[in-house]
Design an enzyme around this catalytic site. Structure first.
Site, PDB file in Angstrom:
ATOM      1  N   GLU A 118      -5.539  -3.609  -6.374  1.00  0.00           N
ATOM      2  CA  GLU A 118      -5.818  -4.223  -5.073  1.00  0.00           C
ATOM      3  C   GLU A 118      -6.847  -5.344  -5.226  1.00  0.00           C
ATOM      4  OE1 GLU A 118      -4.274  -3.698  -2.432  1.00  0.00           O
ATOM      5  OE2 GLU A 118      -3.605  -1.625  -2.299  1.00  0.00           O
TER       6      GLU A 118
ATOM      7  N   SER B 142       0.790  -1.237   0.000  1.00  0.00           N
ATOM      8  CA  SER B 142       0.000   0.000   0.000  1.00  0.00           C
ATOM      9  C   SER B 142       0.820   1.285   0.000  1.00  0.00           C
ATOM     10  CB  SER B 142      -0.966   0.006   1.189  1.00  0.00           C
ATOM     11  OG  SER B 142      -2.037  -0.881   0.954  1.00  0.00           O
TER      12      SER B 142
ATOM     13  N   LYS C 279       0.162   3.581  -2.896  1.00  0.00           N
ATOM     14  CA  LYS C 279      -0.992   4.490  -2.933  1.00  0.00           C
ATOM     15  C   LYS C 279      -0.563   5.953  -3.000  1.00  0.00           C
ATOM     16  CE  LYS C 279      -4.186   1.242  -0.824  1.00  0.00           C
ATOM     17  NZ  LYS C 279      -4.591   0.553   0.386  1.00  0.00           N
TER      18      LYS C 279
END
EC number: 3.5.2.6
Length: 291
Positions: free
Chosen positions: A169, A73, A76
């Site tokens: 994701e 992540s 992101k």
């Protein structure tokens, strides 16, 4: 004559380093930090990657900094930054509404699941992705800029030749050892994070927005932040995935000091290993002690 000149140069260099850093020469400090990181890695049983940039003097501390690690992540940040970059030429872009369907839900959607059959703005999706690590939000950001390849293309525009986003994701989190998909290196991510948050990669308002979102992160208290003095301000993005992969990337504002950029990536050999945020906290303490 040559031996004498070489000896004089060595003495001058050592004296210069000592003046800059006190009684402990730079090479000794660097070696000590490297040894501590190596010992932390050995005790943890995994593979650790670290890159610290001190923007006061551009000095760096690097450990396995050119090896590839799954971003999970932490990617992101790049997706949100790509949207912010696009907003420079589309002033109302962040207010654009995006539909959230039940079929969009994946494994972790703490914010988006509250908006099923409704909409979220791109600003709300960016905040959800960066501050709560919402995976639906990440997928919507990726889709908006044209897919994983477009996020990678944005990284290339920034001069980052290492970052690569291949999937969405949650599959981008598999973190299989040796798999180059969805990976970067600590050094590359540190430089790119610096460009995005402290440099000119984004316009002034877009850069300020990214920093604000990162400072509002809710998932990082036990990671890099846990290894720093309480008075230091941190904006970060965590990540986790298969093989106990545990990551955090941060912009750090020490009290009355120039900002630091710190990237910590950690992964383990066991597919179902537990996350180790404590390792990231320890690494942060090691590289910032004495600053």
């Amino acid at each position: 004559m040559v031996k004498k000149s070489l000896r004089q140069f060595t003495l001058m260099a050592t004296a210069t380093v000592t003046l800059l850093l006190g009684s402990v020469p730079l090479y000794a400090q660097t070696a000590d930090v490297q040894q501590k990181l190596a010992e932390l890695e050995r005790q943890s049983g995994g593979r650790l990657g670290v890159a610290l940039i001190n923007t006061a003097d551009n000095s760096q501390i690097l450990y396995r900094a050119d090896e590839r690690f799954a971003m999970c992540s932490t990617s992101k940040v790049m997706a949100a930054a790509a949207v912010l970059k696009k907003s420079e030429s589309e002033p109302n872009l962040l207010n654009q509404r995006v539909e959230i369907k039940k079929s969009d839900l994946v494994n972790y959607n703490p914010i988006a699941e509250k908006h099923v059959n409704g909409t979220m703005s791109l600003a709300e999706l960016s905040a959800a992705a960066l501050q709560y690590s919402d995976n639906v939000a990440m997928n919507k950001l990726i889709a908006h800029v044209g897919g994983p390849a477009s996020v990678t293309a944005f990284a290339r525009q920034l001069g980052d030749e290492t970052f690569r986003l291949d999937r969405t994701e949650p599959t981008l989190n598999t973190a299989i050892p040796g798999d180059p998909r969805d990976t970067t290196s600590p050094r590359a991510m540190a430089q790119t994070l610096r460009n995005l948050t402290l440099g000119k990669a984004l316009g002034d308002s877009q850069r300020a927005q990214l920093v604000t979102w990162m400072k509002g992160n809710t998932t990082g208290a036990a990671s890099i932040q846990a290894g720093l003095p309480a008075s230091w301000v941190v904006g970060d993005k965590t990540g986790s995935g298969g093989y106990g992969t545990t990551n955090d990337i941060a912009v750090i504002w020490p009290k009355d000091r120039a900002p630091l950029i710190l990237v910590t990536y950690f992964t383990q050999p066991q597919p179902k290993a537990e996350s180790r945020r404590d390792v990231l906290a320890s690494a942060a303490k090691i590289v910032t002690d004495g600053l």
